[in-house]
Design a protein around this motif. Structure first.
Motif, mmCIF file in Angstrom:
data_model
loop_
_atom_site.group_PDB
_atom_site.id
_atom_site.type_symbol
_atom_site.label_atom_id
_atom_site.label_comp_id
_atom_site.label_asym_id
_atom_site.label_seq_id
_atom_site.Cartn_x
_atom_site.Cartn_y
_atom_site.Cartn_z
ATOM 1 N N ALA A 1 -10.284 16.296 2.263
ATOM 2 C CA ALA A 1 -9.875 15.049 1.602
ATOM 3 C C ALA A 1 -8.438 15.158 1.096
ATOM 4 O O ALA A 1 -7.631 14.229 1.274
ATOM 5 C CB ALA A 1 -10.825 14.727 0.461
ATOM 6 N N ILE A 2 -8.117 16.278 0.477
ATOM 7 C CA ILE A 2 -6.759 16.472 -0.022
ATOM 8 C C ILE A 2 -5.763 16.475 1.134
ATOM 9 O O ILE A 2 -4.687 15.863 1.054
ATOM 10 C CB ILE A 2 -6.667 17.775 -0.854
ATOM 11 C CG1 ILE A 2 -7.433 17.606 -2.173
ATOM 12 C CG2 ILE A 2 -5.209 18.139 -1.129
ATOM 13 C CD1 ILE A 2 -7.562 18.882 -2.980
ATOM 14 N N SER A 3 -6.123 17.122 2.224
ATOM 15 C CA SER A 3 -5.246 17.166 3.401
ATOM 16 C C SER A 3 -5.022 15.764 3.964
ATOM 17 O O SER A 3 -3.900 15.402 4.323
ATOM 18 C CB SER A 3 -5.853 18.051 4.490
ATOM 19 O OG SER A 3 -5.945 19.378 4.054
ATOM 20 N N ALA B 1 -1.486 11.158 4.625
ATOM 21 C CA ALA B 1 -1.262 9.710 4.526
ATOM 22 C C ALA B 1 -0.053 9.413 3.632
ATOM 23 O O ALA B 1 0.780 8.558 3.964
ATOM 24 C CB ALA B 1 -2.498 9.008 3.990
ATOM 25 N N VAL B 2 0.050 10.118 2.516
ATOM 26 C CA VAL B 2 1.177 9.919 1.603
ATOM 27 C C VAL B 2 2.485 10.314 2.292
ATOM 28 O O VAL B 2 3.500 9.616 2.178
ATOM 29 C CB VAL B 2 0.969 10.721 0.296
ATOM 30 C CG1 VAL B 2 2.247 10.772 -0.524
ATOM 31 C CG2 VAL B 2 -0.156 10.110 -0.517
ATOM 32 N N VAL C 1 3.145 10.372 5.578
ATOM 33 C CA VAL C 1 3.463 9.379 6.617
ATOM 34 C C VAL C 1 4.014 8.114 5.972
ATOM 35 O O VAL C 1 5.012 7.539 6.438
ATOM 36 C CB VAL C 1 2.220 9.083 7.485
ATOM 37 C CG1 VAL C 1 2.447 7.860 8.355
ATOM 38 C CG2 VAL C 1 1.865 10.294 8.321
ATOM 39 N N THR C 2 3.410 7.672 4.890
ATOM 40 C CA THR C 2 3.868 6.465 4.193
ATOM 41 C C THR C 2 5.268 6.678 3.623
ATOM 42 O O THR C 2 6.132 5.801 3.744
ATOM 43 C CB THR C 2 2.890 6.090 3.065
ATOM 44 O OG1 THR C 2 1.598 5.887 3.631
ATOM 45 C CG2 THR C 2 3.326 4.833 2.349
ATOM 46 N N ALA C 3 5.501 7.819 3.021
ATOM 47 C CA ALA C 3 6.812 8.108 2.436
ATOM 48 C C ALA C 3 7.892 8.137 3.521
ATOM 49 O O ALA C 3 8.988 7.593 3.320
ATOM 50 C CB ALA C 3 6.774 9.435 1.688
ATOM 51 N N VAL C 4 7.601 8.729 4.649
ATOM 52 C CA VAL C 4 8.572 8.777 5.744
ATOM 53 C C VAL C 4 8.845 7.370 6.264
ATOM 54 O O VAL C 4 9.995 7.001 6.524
ATOM 55 C CB VAL C 4 8.079 9.703 6.878
ATOM 56 C CG1 VAL C 4 8.917 9.523 8.132
ATOM 57 C CG2 VAL C 4 8.093 11.155 6.427
ATOM 58 N N HIS C 5 7.804 6.570 6.381
ATOM 59 C CA HIS C 5 7.966 5.189 6.849
ATOM 60 C C HIS C 5 8.853 4.400 5.889
ATOM 61 O O HIS C 5 9.772 3.683 6.318
ATOM 62 C CB HIS C 5 6.602 4.522 6.998
ATOM 63 C CG HIS C 5 6.686 3.085 7.399
ATOM 64 N ND1 HIS C 5 7.093 2.687 8.645
ATOM 65 C CD2 HIS C 5 6.447 1.948 6.695
ATOM 66 C CE1 HIS C 5 7.091 1.357 8.704
ATOM 67 N NE2 HIS C 5 6.708 0.892 7.536
ATOM 68 N N VAL C 6 8.591 4.523 4.600
ATOM 69 C CA VAL C 6 9.379 3.804 3.594
ATOM 70 C C VAL C 6 10.830 4.278 3.636
ATOM 71 O O VAL C 6 11.760 3.474 3.586
ATOM 72 C CB VAL C 6 8.767 4.001 2.184
ATOM 73 C CG1 VAL C 6 9.710 3.519 1.093
ATOM 74 C CG2 VAL C 6 7.431 3.279 2.093
ATOM 75 N N GLN C 7 11.022 5.581 3.752
ATOM 76 C CA GLN C 7 12.373 6.134 3.822
ATOM 77 C C GLN C 7 13.117 5.612 5.057
ATOM 78 O O GLN C 7 14.288 5.243 4.970
ATOM 79 C CB GLN C 7 12.316 7.660 3.850
ATOM 80 C CG GLN C 7 13.666 8.327 3.847
ATOM 81 C CD GLN C 7 13.546 9.848 3.889
ATOM 82 O OE1 GLN C 7 12.467 10.392 4.037
ATOM 83 N NE2 GLN C 7 14.671 10.525 3.760
ATOM 84 N N GLN C 8 12.446 5.564 6.187
ATOM 85 C CA GLN C 8 13.079 5.047 7.406
ATOM 86 C C GLN C 8 13.443 3.575 7.255
ATOM 87 O O GLN C 8 14.503 3.135 7.702
ATOM 88 C CB GLN C 8 12.157 5.227 8.607
ATOM 89 C CG GLN C 8 12.066 6.643 9.098
ATOM 90 C CD GLN C 8 11.080 6.782 10.253
ATOM 91 O OE1 GLN C 8 10.218 5.927 10.465
ATOM 92 N NE2 GLN C 8 11.210 7.880 11.004
ATOM 93 N N GLN C 9 12.555 2.819 6.632
ATOM 94 C CA GLN C 9 12.819 1.391 6.422
ATOM 95 C C GLN C 9 14.038 1.201 5.526
ATOM 96 O O GLN C 9 14.904 0.359 5.811
ATOM 97 C CB GLN C 9 11.584 0.713 5.800
ATOM 98 C CG GLN C 9 11.707 -0.783 5.689
ATOM 99 C CD GLN C 9 11.776 -1.468 7.035
ATOM 100 O OE1 GLN C 9 11.246 -0.979 8.019
ATOM 101 N NE2 GLN C 9 12.441 -2.597 7.087
ATOM 102 N N ARG C 10 14.131 1.970 4.449
ATOM 103 C CA ARG C 10 15.288 1.874 3.548
ATOM 104 C C ARG C 10 16.573 2.262 4.278
ATOM 105 O O ARG C 10 17.610 1.627 4.094
ATOM 106 C CB ARG C 10 15.092 2.775 2.336
ATOM 107 C CG ARG C 10 14.097 2.247 1.351
ATOM 108 C CD ARG C 10 13.955 3.166 0.168
ATOM 109 N NE ARG C 10 12.950 2.655 -0.755
ATOM 110 C CZ ARG C 10 12.414 3.356 -1.716
ATOM 111 N NH1 ARG C 10 12.761 4.623 -1.901
ATOM 112 N NH2 ARG C 10 11.508 2.818 -2.513
#
Length: 81
Positions: free
Chosen positions: A10-12, A17-18, A20-29
């Motif tokens: 679960a932690i993994s 997920a966090v 992948v989301t952080a990378v996506h947000v960073q790429q969008q910015r």
């Protein structure tokens, strides 16, 4: 599956997920920042073209003014002679 294995899994999953989301947000910015840079460059180019146009207009007006001044000086000199 033991309880410890489930917790680790679960932690993994959550960390993945966090991440992948952080990378996506960073790429969008980054994409938005690059786009703003392009817009700034276009604005600078537009301003530069406007400045060149105004400079050419000023040069033409200065030339016209000098010609008129020279013409008036010539007329004044011919009237005094």
């Amino acid at each position: 599956m033991s309880r410890g294995s489930r917790v680790v899994l679960a932690i993994s999953v959550v960390l993945s997920a966090v991440t992948v989301t952080a990378v996506h947000v960073q790429q969008q910015r980054e994409r938005e920042r690059l786009h703003r840079g392009v817009l700034r460059d276009l604005e600078r180019l537009s301003q530069k073209e406007e400045n060149i146009r105004l400079l050419e207009e000023q040069i033409a007006l200065t030339k016209q003014l000098k010609e008129e001044r020279d013409k008036m000086l010539m007329e004044k000199a011919s009237q005094q002679s």
